[in-house]
Design a protein around this motif. Structure first.
Motif, PDB file in Angstrom:
ATOM      1  N   HIS A  47       0.837  -1.209   0.000  1.00  0.00           N
ATOM      2  CA  HIS A  47       0.000   0.000   0.000  1.00  0.00           C
ATOM      3  C   HIS A  47       0.867   1.252   0.000  1.00  0.00           C
ATOM      4  N   LYS A  48       1.887   1.276   0.834  1.00  0.00           N
ATOM      5  CA  LYS A  48       2.771   2.441   0.903  1.00  0.00           C
ATOM      6  C   LYS A  48       3.514   2.635  -0.412  1.00  0.00           C
ATOM      7  N   PHE A  49       3.943   1.528  -1.004  1.00  0.00           N
ATOM      8  CA  PHE A  49       4.631   1.590  -2.298  1.00  0.00           C
ATOM      9  C   PHE A  49       3.742   2.228  -3.357  1.00  0.00           C
ATOM     10  N   SER A  50       2.487   1.782  -3.444  1.00  0.00           N
ATOM     11  CA  SER A  50       1.560   2.335  -4.432  1.00  0.00           C
ATOM     12  C   SER A  50       1.282   3.808  -4.173  1.00  0.00           C
ATOM     13  N   GLU A  51       1.229   4.165  -2.904  1.00  0.00           N
ATOM     14  CA  GLU A  51       0.982   5.553  -2.524  1.00  0.00           C
ATOM     15  C   GLU A  51       2.114   6.460  -2.992  1.00  0.00           C
ATOM     16  N   ILE A  52       3.339   5.966  -2.873  1.00  0.00           N
ATOM     17  CA  ILE A  52       4.523   6.761  -3.243  1.00  0.00           C
ATOM     18  C   ILE A  52       4.708   6.826  -4.753  1.00  0.00           C
ATOM     19  N   THR A  53       4.527   5.699  -5.442  1.00  0.00           N
ATOM     20  CA  THR A  53       4.847   5.627  -6.878  1.00  0.00           C
ATOM     21  C   THR A  53       3.649   5.799  -7.794  1.00  0.00           C
ATOM     22  N   GLU A  54       2.436   5.602  -7.254  1.00  0.00           N
ATOM     23  CA  GLU A  54       1.176   5.601  -8.002  1.00  0.00           C
ATOM     24  C   GLU A  54       1.026   4.367  -8.887  1.00  0.00           C
ATOM     25  N   ILE A  55       1.869   3.357  -8.670  1.00  0.00           N
ATOM     26  CA  ILE A  55       1.785   2.111  -9.440  1.00  0.00           C
ATOM     27  C   ILE A  55       0.843   1.137  -8.735  1.00  0.00           C
ATOM     28  N   VAL A  56      -0.188   0.717  -9.441  1.00  0.00           N
ATOM     29  CA  VAL A  56      -1.154  -0.251  -8.913  1.00  0.00           C
ATOM     30  C   VAL A  56      -0.957  -1.610  -9.576  1.00  0.00           C
ATOM     31  N   GLU A  57      -0.656  -1.579 -10.877  1.00  0.00           N
ATOM     32  CA  GLU A  57      -0.423  -2.803 -11.652  1.00  0.00           C
ATOM     33  C   GLU A  57       0.812  -2.628 -12.514  1.00  0.00           C
ATOM     34  N   ARG A  58       1.347  -3.754 -12.946  1.00  0.00           N
ATOM     35  CA  ARG A  58       2.429  -3.744 -13.927  1.00  0.00           C
ATOM     36  C   ARG A  58       2.216  -4.943 -14.848  1.00  0.00           C
ATOM     37  N   ARG A  59       2.951  -4.993 -15.958  1.00  0.00           N
ATOM     38  CA  ARG A  59       2.777  -6.079 -16.931  1.00  0.00           C
ATOM     39  C   ARG A  59       4.072  -6.896 -17.052  1.00  0.00           C
ATOM     40  N   TYR A  60       3.917  -8.212 -17.124  1.00  0.00           N
ATOM     41  CA  TYR A  60       5.043  -9.115 -17.330  1.00  0.00           C
ATOM     42  C   TYR A  60       4.843  -9.880 -18.638  1.00  0.00           C
ATOM     43  N   VAL A 274       6.716  12.092 -20.687  1.00  0.00           N
ATOM     44  CA  VAL A 274       7.853  11.932 -19.784  1.00  0.00           C
ATOM     45  C   VAL A 274       7.956  10.473 -19.352  1.00  0.00           C
ATOM     46  N   HIS A 275       9.184  10.029 -19.129  1.00  0.00           N
ATOM     47  CA  HIS A 275       9.433   8.652 -18.702  1.00  0.00           C
ATOM     48  C   HIS A 275       8.577   8.304 -17.488  1.00  0.00           C
ATOM     49  N   GLN A 276       7.882   7.182 -17.566  1.00  0.00           N
ATOM     50  CA  GLN A 276       6.983   6.753 -16.503  1.00  0.00           C
ATOM     51  C   GLN A 276       7.773   5.973 -15.448  1.00  0.00           C
ATOM     52  N   ALA A 277       8.417   6.723 -14.554  1.00  0.00           N
ATOM     53  CA  ALA A 277       9.261   6.108 -13.534  1.00  0.00           C
ATOM     54  C   ALA A 277       8.594   6.078 -12.174  1.00  0.00           C
ATOM     55  N   ASN A 278       7.918   7.164 -11.847  1.00  0.00           N
ATOM     56  CA  ASN A 278       7.282   7.330 -10.547  1.00  0.00           C
ATOM     57  C   ASN A 278       6.282   8.468 -10.707  1.00  0.00           C
ATOM     58  N   GLY A 279       5.027   8.196 -10.448  1.00  0.00           N
ATOM     59  CA  GLY A 279       3.985   9.193 -10.696  1.00  0.00           C
ATOM     60  C   GLY A 279       4.208  10.497  -9.965  1.00  0.00           C
ATOM     61  N   LYS A 280       4.516  10.406  -8.691  1.00  0.00           N
ATOM     62  CA  LYS A 280       4.722  11.622  -7.908  1.00  0.00           C
ATOM     63  C   LYS A 280       5.987  12.361  -8.343  1.00  0.00           C
ATOM     64  N   MET A 281       7.010  11.619  -8.752  1.00  0.00           N
ATOM     65  CA  MET A 281       8.237  12.251  -9.227  1.00  0.00           C
ATOM     66  C   MET A 281       7.974  13.034 -10.505  1.00  0.00           C
TER      67      MET A 281
END
Length: 359
Positions: A47-60, A274-281
């Motif tokens: 939860h904290k990770f998603s809050e900081i980065t805004e990442i909820v899902e990723r693709r493999y 812009v490069h999608q690295a971290n939403g808040k960044m």
């Protein structure tokens, strides 16, 4: 009337892997930091990770897919979208960082180059179509596009395809919570020389910097976090806090240099890829950019974002984002003739780059 050679986007394509990895996939993970197991419950960490980065899902990527495979899929879509004869491509530039990594091996294969593998898969016979790779961290695709501009403006090439693809899920440490940032994907763009009378469009200007002396250790390869691991594997490691601080200060300055070089102002910019690295960044970068122009607010609908559902696929984020926006698959965003765009990225090196483009 004098004629100008413009470097213009004529085709785009992307491949988004089908495997959706939600935060729940990490509920049974064991995370370590500095050799010590994290005491917090995984649900709280996620939860904290998603809050900081805004990442909820990723693709493999699928188990049988390698970077060159998904790069070729995006490339074929770009060729089809451009409606060109593939044999007329002068260059194929494949941007990546880790080559092909078979699932479960953690071993890198870059022989032959991934660009050569793509050329083979596409069945391009023309020997004058030169295929090579470039390794430039996450800014690789933006730098490949800058190289394409040089080739075209010099008269050496008329058509260049730049691919960005990565399977980061194969090189991440399962015991490092930062690994939840990374994902897989591919994007490809075809640039063509368009000669027109006194009309400047396409790539207008660009700027690249490398801050290696003090910052190259912010994103490196390192040993696994688990203290008992004996595999000898190295994994993608980053100093997230320091990288964030570096990017927020330095990236806006490079973007401004590119905009100034184009003879424009930030008010002329209609969209930013812009490069999608971290939403808040990315949000902080935009705020700092506008501050450099003495502007207190960033316009709404300026920066399309896909990181929440695609994660960070390194070199693939920007071309994938472009393809989705051009095909109106990012809600609230589209481009029209005359719009000015900024493309920008930051990553291992530490490299920063940006180019200004008029559609």
């Amino acid at each position: 009337m004098s004629k100008v050679i413009n470097t213009v986007i004529t085709g785009t394509g992307s491949y988004i892997p089908e495997n959706i990895i939600s935060g729940n996939e990490f509920l049974n993970s064991t995370f370590f930091e500095n050799g010590t197991r994290l005491e917090k419950e995984n649900a709280e960490i996620i939860h904290k990770f998603s809050e900081i980065t805004e990442i909820v899902e990723r693709r493999y990527a699928c188990p049988e897919q390698l970077s060159n495979h998904i790069g070729a899929l995006a490339a074929q879509k770009a060729i089809d979208n451009a409606g060109i004869d593939k044999e007329t491509l002068d260059y194929i530039i494949f941007c990546h960082n880790f080559g092909d990594i078979p699932l479960g091996s953690n071993r890198i294969d870059i022989l032959p180059s991934l660009a050569a593998k793509v050329k083979q898969q596409l069945g391009i016979v023309n020997p004058d179509c030169v295929a090579y790779d470039t390794i430039f961290g996450c800014p690789g695709w933006v730098q490949g596009s800058i190289q394409a501009d040089y080739y075209i403006k010099s008269g050496d090439a008329k058509r260049v395809m730049v691919i960005g693809a990565e399977t980061l899920s194969r090189i991440i440490d399962p015991h490092d919570r930062d690994s939840m940032i990374f994902s897989d994907g591919a994007g490809a763009v075809i640039y063509e020389a368009k000669e027109e009378e006194n009309q400047k469009k396409g790539i207008l200007a660009h700027k690249t910097e490398t801050h290696a002396v003090n910052y190259s250790n912010l994103l490196v390869m390192g040993k696994g976090s688990h203290p008992e691991e004996t595999s000898g594997n190295f994994y993608l490691k980053m100093n997230g806090r320091k990288l964030y601080e570096f990017a927020v200060v330095q990236v806006p300055q490079v973007i401004k240099k590119a905009i100034d070089k184009a003879g424009l102002s930030v008010e002329d910019v209609n969209i930013v890829f812009v490069h999608q690295a971290n939403g808040k960044m990315d949000t902080a970068i935009m705020k700092r950019l506008f501050k450099l122009y003495d502007k207190d607010t960033v316009p709404d609908n300026l920066v399309p974002m896909t990181i929440s559902w695609l994660g960070n696929s390194s070199v693939a984020t920007v071309p994938t984002l472009l393809d989705l926006v051009l095909k109106e698959q990012v809600k609230g965003y589209k481009v029209k003739a005359g719009d000015v765009a900024v493309f920008a990225s930051v990553g291992a090196g530490m490299h920063i780059n940006a180019f200004v483009y008029r559609f």
